[in-house]
Write a protein that holds these residues in place. Structure first.
Motif, short mmCIF file in Angstrom:
data_model
loop_
_atom_site.label_atom_id
_atom_site.label_comp_id
_atom_site.label_asym_id
_atom_site.label_seq_id
_atom_site.Cartn_x
_atom_site.Cartn_y
_atom_site.Cartn_z
N ALA A 1 28.69 49.74 39.77
CA ALA A 1 27.48 49.58 40.58
C ALA A 1 26.55 48.54 39.98
O ALA A 1 25.95 47.73 40.71
N ILE A 2 26.41 48.52 38.67
CA ILE A 2 25.55 47.53 38.01
C ILE A 2 26.08 46.12 38.25
O ILE A 2 25.33 45.21 38.60
N GLN A 3 27.38 45.94 38.06
CA GLN A 3 27.96 44.61 38.23
C GLN A 3 27.76 44.13 39.67
O GLN A 3 27.40 42.98 39.91
N THR A 4 27.93 45.02 40.64
CA THR A 4 27.71 44.67 42.04
C THR A 4 26.25 44.38 42.32
O THR A 4 25.91 43.36 42.92
N ALA A 5 25.36 45.27 41.87
CA ALA A 5 23.93 45.13 42.16
C ALA A 5 23.33 43.85 41.62
O ALA A 5 22.44 43.27 42.24
N PHE A 6 23.82 43.39 40.47
CA PHE A 6 23.23 42.22 39.82
C PHE A 6 24.13 40.98 39.89
O PHE A 6 23.84 39.98 39.24
N ALA B 1 12.44 49.32 40.41
CA ALA B 1 13.10 48.49 41.42
C ALA B 1 14.57 48.26 41.05
O ALA B 1 15.45 48.30 41.93
N GLN B 2 14.85 48.03 39.77
CA GLN B 2 16.23 47.81 39.34
C GLN B 2 17.07 49.09 39.51
O GLN B 2 18.23 49.02 39.91
N ALA B 3 16.48 50.24 39.20
CA ALA B 3 17.19 51.50 39.38
C ALA B 3 17.56 51.69 40.85
O ALA B 3 18.69 52.10 41.18
N GLU B 4 16.63 51.38 41.74
CA GLU B 4 16.90 51.49 43.17
C GLU B 4 18.00 50.53 43.59
O GLU B 4 18.88 50.87 44.39
N GLN B 5 17.97 49.32 43.05
CA GLN B 5 18.99 48.31 43.35
C GLN B 5 20.38 48.81 42.94
O GLN B 5 21.35 48.64 43.69
N ILE B 6 20.47 49.45 41.79
CA ILE B 6 21.76 49.98 41.32
C ILE B 6 22.20 51.16 42.17
O ILE B 6 23.36 51.24 42.60
N ARG B 7 21.28 52.07 42.46
CA ARG B 7 21.63 53.22 43.30
C ARG B 7 22.14 52.76 44.67
O ARG B 7 23.08 53.33 45.22
N ALA B 8 21.52 51.73 45.23
CA ALA B 8 21.93 51.21 46.54
C ALA B 8 23.33 50.62 46.51
O ALA B 8 24.02 50.61 47.53
N ALA B 9 23.76 50.13 45.36
CA ALA B 9 25.08 49.52 45.23
C ALA B 9 26.17 50.53 44.86
O ALA B 9 27.36 50.20 44.82
N LYS C 1 16.04 57.22 36.90
CA LYS C 1 17.41 57.69 37.07
C LYS C 1 18.21 56.75 37.97
O LYS C 1 17.73 56.32 39.02
N VAL C 2 19.44 56.52 37.54
CA VAL C 2 20.39 55.73 38.31
C VAL C 2 21.47 56.64 38.88
O VAL C 2 21.92 56.47 40.00
N TYR C 3 21.89 57.64 38.09
CA TYR C 3 22.99 58.52 38.47
C TYR C 3 22.84 59.84 37.73
O TYR C 3 22.41 59.88 36.58
N GLU C 4 23.25 60.93 38.41
CA GLU C 4 23.27 62.23 37.75
C GLU C 4 24.27 63.13 38.43
O GLU C 4 24.37 63.17 39.66
N ASP C 5 25.03 63.88 37.62
CA ASP C 5 25.86 64.96 38.10
C ASP C 5 25.91 66.01 36.99
O ASP C 5 25.07 65.98 36.08
N ASP C 6 26.85 66.94 37.05
CA ASP C 6 26.90 68.01 36.06
C ASP C 6 27.37 67.55 34.69
O ASP C 6 27.17 68.25 33.69
N ILE C 7 27.94 66.35 34.59
CA ILE C 7 28.48 65.83 33.33
C ILE C 7 27.56 64.80 32.69
O ILE C 7 27.36 64.80 31.48
N ALA C 8 26.99 63.91 33.51
CA ALA C 8 26.31 62.73 32.98
C ALA C 8 24.96 62.48 33.63
O ALA C 8 24.69 62.93 34.74
N PHE C 9 24.16 61.72 32.90
CA PHE C 9 22.87 61.25 33.39
C PHE C 9 22.77 59.79 32.99
O PHE C 9 23.02 59.45 31.84
N ALA C 10 22.46 58.92 33.95
CA ALA C 10 22.33 57.49 33.68
C ALA C 10 20.94 57.05 34.09
O ALA C 10 20.45 57.44 35.16
#
Length: 144
Positions: free
Chosen positions: A76-81, A130-138, A23-32
């Motif tokens: 977040a992806i563009q920033t993380a990578f 590791a990549q999911a964590e990198q995106i979450r951190a960004a 998981k990268v992101y989750e709320d009541d609407i979306a899951f990434a």
């Protein structure tokens, strides 16, 4: 006319926790979450929690809210990578290239001079984690 939505598709199972994902992101609407067969480093899928087969049958309100989350995750992806750009893919029905019949958006970070990998190769699970964590951190906290 398109077939009806089947909640037993792989993304429905991921949403219910029956199949693991990074998981990268989750709320009541979306899951990434990370794509297990990435075509680029940091390839993420964003799906609605609402069961929708594709773009043409999702509720317009859900689609509008979902696209806000797609943009949020993309930043977040563009920033993380440190990506030079981003490709967004969305397919509908088999003639349009869709393979899993739950609405989803592919977010692929891109770099000048680097082609997408061909589809179909499984990624290393530890690398995806590791990549999911990198995106979450960004990722900034989501605000409307």
């Amino acid at each position: 006319m398109a077939a009806a939505y089947d909640p037993n598709n792989i993304f429905g199972k991921i949403l219910r926790g029956e199949i693991p994902s990074h998981k990268v992101y989750e709320d009541d609407i979306a899951f990434a979450f990370m794509d297990i067969m990435p075509r680029a480093e940091g390839h993420v899928l964003v799906i609605p929690k609402e069961g929708a087969r594709g773009l043409l049958d999702v509720a317009p309100q859900t689609l509008g809210e979902l696209m806000k989350r797609v943009q949020h995750v993309a930043k977040a992806i563009q920033t993380a990578f440190s990506a030079d750009g981003l490709t967004l893919h969305q397919f509908n029905e088999s003639a349009g290239g869709q393979v899993i019949y739950h609405l989803h958006f592919h977010l692929l970070p891109r770099w000048d001079g680097v082609a997408l990998r061909p589809p179909g190769t499984m990624a290393d699970d530890a690398k995806l984690a590791a990549q999911a964590e990198q995106i979450r951190a960004a990722m900034e906290p989501y605000r409307e």
